[in-house]
Design a protein around this motif. Structure first.
Motif, short mmCIF file in Angstrom:
data_model
loop_
_atom_site.label_atom_id
_atom_site.label_comp_id
_atom_site.label_asym_id
_atom_site.label_seq_id
_atom_site.Cartn_x
_atom_site.Cartn_y
_atom_site.Cartn_z
N GLN A 1 -84.16 -30.80 44.29
CA GLN A 1 -84.80 -32.07 44.58
C GLN A 1 -86.29 -31.97 44.34
N GLY B 1 -89.91 -36.34 46.99
CA GLY B 1 -89.86 -37.79 46.95
C GLY B 1 -88.78 -38.37 46.08
N GLN B 2 -88.00 -37.50 45.45
CA GLN B 2 -86.95 -37.99 44.55
C GLN B 2 -85.58 -37.64 45.10
N SER B 3 -84.56 -38.07 44.37
CA SER B 3 -83.19 -37.88 44.83
C SER B 3 -82.71 -36.45 44.57
N LEU B 4 -81.48 -36.20 44.95
CA LEU B 4 -80.89 -34.87 44.82
C LEU B 4 -80.09 -34.78 43.53
N PHE C 1 -72.36 -26.63 48.62
CA PHE C 1 -73.01 -27.13 47.41
C PHE C 1 -74.47 -26.71 47.38
N PHE D 1 -76.70 -30.87 55.53
CA PHE D 1 -77.69 -30.18 54.71
C PHE D 1 -78.54 -29.21 55.50
N LEU E 1 -77.23 -32.30 41.86
CA LEU E 1 -76.30 -31.22 42.17
C LEU E 1 -76.39 -30.13 41.12
N TYR F 1 -78.21 -28.02 45.68
CA TYR F 1 -78.91 -29.13 45.05
C TYR F 1 -80.35 -28.73 44.72
N LEU G 1 -81.71 -27.19 48.11
CA LEU G 1 -80.98 -27.43 49.35
C LEU G 1 -79.54 -27.00 49.23
N GLN H 1 -71.71 -34.75 54.04
CA GLN H 1 -72.26 -33.43 53.77
C GLN H 1 -73.38 -33.17 54.79
#
Lengths: 116, 112
Positions: free
Chosen positions: A37, A40-43, A33, A107, A45, A35, A92, A105
């Motif tokens: 990002q 400081g924030q989320s991932l 996969f 990374f 997809l 991603y 990522l 997963q």
């Protein structure tokens, strides 16, 4: 668990250029996969890299902007095309190593990309 | 796609204090994974919870899965500066095998 090497680790690029990010795994994996990002924030997809066929993109991401290759079970690339400052982010790759459900997963350490 | 709500967004505490991070959904989770991401690195799996009411411990970290499997929490006892990081909950989606949906994340800062 798999060892994932992601290159480059960081880059500073000019607006309008393209950059290809590589993800190399030390063993064959079932799923890969990509991603994005913000620090400081989320991932979020971008897409699932499918071996031997076109990637499956999530809503808001298109192949022309983020072409992905996966020629075999251990390697994938993500290209960020025609970059603009809005593409500045961390990218990522992740992998799933087995065919069982609930598998985590794994990374890579990410590619920190800055667009001037 | 069910939404994962994670709270709080940010926590800043002193070394030795306790903290709790929450992850909630309006729908039932099939399972839930917790990850921690340190600066400059990718997320690393801490735990997977599957069974309603399940409690798992990882040293000073305690993970709970709600009886109805709609919520989960991560509790850290006597936090240390090494616990600093971004904590993410994630669930497997139903539309594609192996694909995860992540919560918004909780940035935890533990100061000495």
């Amino acid at each position: 668990s798999a060892v994932i090497s992601q290159k480059p680790s960081r880059d500073i690029c000019q607006r309008g250029t393209s950059l290809t990010i590589q993800c190399q795994v030390d063993s064959q994996v079932t799923m890969m996969f990509w991603y994005r990002q913000q620090p400081g924030q989320s991932l979020t997809l971008i897409a699932t890299a499918n071996q031997g066929s076109e990637a499956t993109y999530e809503s808001g991401f298109v192949i022309d902007k983020f072409p992905i290759s996966r020629p075999n079970l251990t390697f994938s690339t993500l290209t960020v095309s025609n970059m603009s400052p809005e593409d500045s982010s961390i990218y990522l790759c992740s992998v799933v190593t087995s065919g069982f459900s609930n598998q985590p997963q794994h990374f890579g350490d990410g590619t920190r990309l800055s667009i001037l | 796609t069910q939404l994962l709500e994670q709270s709080p967004q940010f926590l800043s505490i002193q070394e030795g204090e306790n903290l709790t991070v929450y992850c909630n959904s309006s729908s039932v989770f099939s399972s839930l994974q917790w990850y921690r991401q340190e600066p400059g690195e990718g997320p690393v799996l801490l735990v997977t919870v599957v069974t309603g009411g399940e409690v798992k411990k990882l040293k000073r970290l305690t993970f709970q899965f709600g009886d109805a499997r709609k919520d989960s929490s991560l509790h850290i006892t006597a936090a240390q500066p090494g616990d600093t990081g971004l904590y993410l909950c994630a669930q497997l989606t139903t539309d594609s095998w192996g694909k995860l949906q992540f919560g918004a994340g909780t940035q935890v800062v533990v100061t000495p």
